[in-house]
Enzyme design. Structure first.
Site, PDB file in Angstrom:
ATOM      1  N   ASP A  66      -9.044  -2.296   2.056  1.00 32.26           N
ATOM      2  CA  ASP A  66      -8.529  -1.380   3.524  1.00 32.26           C
ATOM      3  C   ASP A  66      -9.529  -1.828   4.615  1.00 32.26           C
ATOM      4  OD1 ASP A  66      -6.564  -0.075   2.337  1.00 32.26           O
ATOM      5  OD2 ASP A  66      -7.823   1.411   1.482  1.00 32.26           O
ATOM      6  N   ASP A  83       0.748  -1.219  -0.023  1.00 39.27           N
ATOM      7  CA  ASP A  83      -0.113  -0.140   0.027  1.00 39.27           C
ATOM      8  C   ASP A  83       0.800   1.213   0.113  1.00 39.27           C
ATOM      9  OD1 ASP A  83      -2.644   0.742  -0.174  1.00 39.27           O
ATOM     10  OD2 ASP A  83      -2.970   1.158   1.977  1.00 39.27           O
TER      11      ASP A  83
END
Length: 312
Positions: free
Chosen positions: A221, A160
């Site tokens: 997420d 990420d």
């Protein structure tokens, strides 16, 4: 919305674990160490495919999103009805035979929500579909132990960070932000205009994210740290590991850690005014909190192996 989704998904996951084990398919739903290590690689390939060939994939993803929206919303509503002991009365439906009342209601609502979304592009309906998708993922994907969870989340932590902060250096643009904010051409608009029906939105955001205000949260997420929160709840539910005081269990602190991590990510967006990798904040606040609680209780080895009840 993300917090509600993780909480609900954890409850669904605990319930579904028993069902998957009884049906002998728990192994297929369990994330292995190999899968955990390959996840960032496959995710990067898909991300680049969307970045370079979004126009080619968008139509396929839109059709898949529409069909999967119906399935996921139906699953969530029907499962919730069973959990709250809603009536399971059977009624006769032509061509389908006997079906439950809740199936009729949930499928009708799922169709209404899904087609309303594709016709209007409503951000609220987008979020409803995205939340349902996450709950289904949390229900049917399981972490067997903290070893797999650690490798998965730490690998995605760096994944990420790279794609949000450093991808522009290599690809000329923020790949993650570009893909997250792209709208897909709405095929329903073309069909509706040719048939002389009502005007529909010409572009639509795909339900691969939850949108609230200026904040966008990808489904990864929610689902990926959510898997750890669900693991913590199942760990507390282990009959051989019952915790008398619920607050001293693993689930409360891990869930609170997710809430704190999400809040930190949102604050960082507001302070720095640039896209933030949510897992940069969510992984330390969830995995770190869970490991610290395990260390304090002297149960890290137990968590590393995972209880037998969570193994296929």
């Amino acid at each position: 919305m993300a917090v509600v989704t993780v909480f609900a998904g954890s409850l669904f996951s605990r319930r579904n674990l028993v069902i998957l084990k009884e049906e002998g398919v728990l192994e297929e739903a369990t994330i292995s160490l190999r899968m955990a290590l390959l996840f960032p690689v496959t995710s990067s390939i898909l991300l680049l495919a969307f970045f370079y060939f979004f126009s080619l994939f968008s139509a396929i993803v839109l059709l898949f999103s529409l069909s999967y929206a119906v399935v996921s919303i139906h699953y969530v509503l029907s499962t919730l009805a069973v959990m709250v002991h809603f009536t399971q009365k059977l009624v006769w439906v032509p061509y389908f035979g006997k079906v439950t009342v809740i199936d009729i209601i949930s499928i009708s609502l799922a169709l209404l929500i899904s087609f309303s979304w594709i016709l209007t592009g409503s951000p609220l309906l987008n979020d409803v579909i995205a939340m349902s998708t996450c709950i289904v993922a949390l229900s049917f994907m399981h972490l067997p132990n903290i070893k797999v969870a650690s490798f998965l989340l730490l690998a995605l932590f760096f994944y990420d960070i790279f794609w949000v902060f450093y991808s522009e250096v290599f690809f000329g643009a923020n790949v993650m932000a570009t893909v997250a904010t792209k709208a897909a051409p709405n095929m329903a608009s073309t069909v509706a205009s040719k048939l002389g029906f009502m005007d529909t939105v010409k572009e639509i955001q795909l339900p691969m994210k939850i949108i609230f205000g200026r904040h966008i949260l990808g489904l990864g997420d929610i689902v990926l740290p959510g898997l750890l929160v669900a693991f913590a709840l199942r760990l507390d539910s282990d009959v051989n590991h019952y915790v008398a005081s619920r607050f001293h269990g693993y689930f409360p602190v891990t869930f609170i850690g997710y809430c704190v991590g999400l809040l930190c990510a949102m604050l960082a967006v507001n302070v720095y005014n640039i896209p933030q990798p949510a897992l940069l904040y969510l992984v330390p606040c969830t995995l770190g909190t869970l490991l610290f609680r395990g260390w304090k209780r002297g149960e890290l080895q137990y968590m590393w192996r995972g209880p037998p009840v969570l193994s296929p």
